[in-house]
Motif scaffolding. Sequence first.
Motif, PDB file in Angstrom:
ATOM      1  N   LEU A 174       0.823  -1.206   0.000  1.00  0.00           N
ATOM      2  CA  LEU A 174       0.000   0.000   0.000  1.00  0.00           C
ATOM      3  C   LEU A 174       0.858   1.258   0.000  1.00  0.00           C
ATOM      4  O   LEU A 174       0.614   2.183  -0.777  1.00  0.00           O
ATOM      5  CB  LEU A 174      -0.934   0.004   1.215  1.00  0.00           C
ATOM      6  N   LEU A 175       1.878   1.288   0.851  1.00  0.00           N
ATOM      7  CA  LEU A 175       2.725   2.477   0.927  1.00  0.00           C
ATOM      8  C   LEU A 175       3.484   2.713  -0.375  1.00  0.00           C
ATOM      9  O   LEU A 175       3.625   3.855  -0.820  1.00  0.00           O
ATOM     10  CB  LEU A 175       3.686   2.368   2.108  1.00  0.00           C
TER      11      LEU A 175
ATOM     12  N   PRO B 238     -10.716  15.819   6.123  1.00  0.00           N
ATOM     13  CA  PRO B 238     -10.709  14.490   6.746  1.00  0.00           C
ATOM     14  C   PRO B 238     -11.276  13.391   5.846  1.00  0.00           C
ATOM     15  O   PRO B 238     -10.905  12.226   5.985  1.00  0.00           O
ATOM     16  CB  PRO B 238     -11.566  14.669   8.001  1.00  0.00           C
ATOM     17  N   ASP B 239     -12.143  13.754   4.915  1.00  0.00           N
ATOM     18  CA  ASP B 239     -12.736  12.750   4.019  1.00  0.00           C
ATOM     19  C   ASP B 239     -11.728  12.171   3.040  1.00  0.00           C
ATOM     20  O   ASP B 239     -11.962  11.126   2.448  1.00  0.00           O
ATOM     21  CB  ASP B 239     -13.910  13.340   3.246  1.00  0.00           C
ATOM     22  N   SER B 240     -10.584  12.835   2.870  1.00  0.00           N
ATOM     23  CA  SER B 240      -9.580  12.339   1.930  1.00  0.00           C
ATOM     24  C   SER B 240      -8.680  11.278   2.558  1.00  0.00           C
ATOM     25  O   SER B 240      -7.942  10.606   1.855  1.00  0.00           O
ATOM     26  CB  SER B 240      -8.715  13.488   1.411  1.00  0.00           C
ATOM     27  N   VAL B 241      -8.748  11.102   3.870  1.00  0.00           N
ATOM     28  CA  VAL B 241      -7.867  10.161   4.564  1.00  0.00           C
ATOM     29  C   VAL B 241      -8.457   8.756   4.478  1.00  0.00           C
ATOM     30  O   VAL B 241      -9.576   8.503   4.916  1.00  0.00           O
ATOM     31  CB  VAL B 241      -7.647  10.564   6.036  1.00  0.00           C
ATOM     32  N   ALA B 242      -7.670   7.825   3.925  1.00  0.00           N
ATOM     33  CA  ALA B 242      -8.120   6.444   3.753  1.00  0.00           C
ATOM     34  C   ALA B 242      -7.514   5.500   4.785  1.00  0.00           C
ATOM     35  O   ALA B 242      -8.122   4.491   5.124  1.00  0.00           O
ATOM     36  CB  ALA B 242      -7.773   5.950   2.350  1.00  0.00           C
ATOM     37  N   PHE B 243      -6.323   5.837   5.307  1.00  0.00           N
ATOM     38  CA  PHE B 243      -5.629   4.932   6.225  1.00  0.00           C
ATOM     39  C   PHE B 243      -4.563   5.719   6.979  1.00  0.00           C
ATOM     40  O   PHE B 243      -3.987   6.669   6.438  1.00  0.00           O
ATOM     41  CB  PHE B 243      -4.975   3.791   5.432  1.00  0.00           C
TER      42      PHE B 243
ATOM     43  N   ILE C 171     -11.593   6.006  10.299  1.00  0.00           N
ATOM     44  CA  ILE C 171     -10.348   5.804   9.567  1.00  0.00           C
ATOM     45  C   ILE C 171      -9.579   4.698  10.267  1.00  0.00           C
ATOM     46  O   ILE C 171      -9.364   4.764  11.480  1.00  0.00           O
ATOM     47  CB  ILE C 171      -9.499   7.097   9.527  1.00  0.00           C
ATOM     48  N   ASN C 172      -9.176   3.690   9.531  1.00  0.00           N
ATOM     49  CA  ASN C 172      -8.390   2.599  10.113  1.00  0.00           C
ATOM     50  C   ASN C 172      -6.997   3.105  10.454  1.00  0.00           C
ATOM     51  O   ASN C 172      -6.381   3.838   9.679  1.00  0.00           O
ATOM     52  CB  ASN C 172      -8.292   1.422   9.145  1.00  0.00           C
TER      53      ASN C 172
ATOM     54  N   THR D 138      -3.919   9.009   1.551  1.00  0.00           N
ATOM     55  CA  THR D 138      -5.056   9.851   1.191  1.00  0.00           C
ATOM     56  C   THR D 138      -5.570   9.458  -0.179  1.00  0.00           C
ATOM     57  O   THR D 138      -4.900   8.762  -0.944  1.00  0.00           O
ATOM     58  CB  THR D 138      -4.658  11.338   1.192  1.00  0.00           C
ATOM     59  N   SER D 139      -6.751   9.920  -0.452  1.00  0.00           N
ATOM     60  CA  SER D 139      -7.374   9.639  -1.732  1.00  0.00           C
ATOM     61  C   SER D 139      -8.309  10.795  -2.041  1.00  0.00           C
ATOM     62  O   SER D 139      -9.058  11.229  -1.162  1.00  0.00           O
ATOM     63  CB  SER D 139      -8.161   8.327  -1.639  1.00  0.00           C
ATOM     64  N   PRO D 140      -8.295  11.281  -3.280  1.00  0.00           N
ATOM     65  CA  PRO D 140      -9.194  12.388  -3.604  1.00  0.00           C
ATOM     66  C   PRO D 140     -10.652  11.974  -3.405  1.00  0.00           C
ATOM     67  O   PRO D 140     -11.044  10.875  -3.779  1.00  0.00           O
ATOM     68  CB  PRO D 140      -8.918  12.675  -5.080  1.00  0.00           C
TER      69      PRO D 140
END
Length: 160
Positions: A30-31, A55-60, A91-92, A123-125
């Motif tokens: 993933l990284l 905060p909505d862009s944070v996936a992990f 968020i995990n 993060t993810s858009p």
Amino acid sequence: MTLEEIRGQDGAMEASDSRVQSAGAALEELLKAARKQEYLTVGVYESAKVMNVDPDSVAFCVLATDEEYECDIALQIHFTLIQAFCFDNDINVVRVNDIDRLAALVGADSTGEPKDAHCILVTSPSANPWKDPALDKLSLFCEESRSMYEWVPTITLPER
């Protein structure tokens, strides 16, 4: 305790070790993938900014420490606040005890110095969410860990 019960415990320990090793490999994948896509935020303060602004862009979230930093009270306070934010926003979050290895995975800054890898956000858009099989594996790992009352599981990265 019977022999069968002892064997059952050994089997459970082996399954748990295998699960953690699999999660470590998934985290490494993933990284690397997130770094290529430029979906990483590295550093405690940089991560706090992203969490505050979007905060909505944070996936992990990955929190890293080692023996040298275990007594750093300021860092532990930051970790507590980041964990609380992650829990509040679904968020995990995981811990890794090999900060040097994480720093090598996320690369160096523009001056060639290793980045502060104490906190790493994937993060993810929001407009176009990023999907990655390793992220799915880690999400499942975190979900399973929470079902066993391990709220912030510790992952061991594979040996190199």
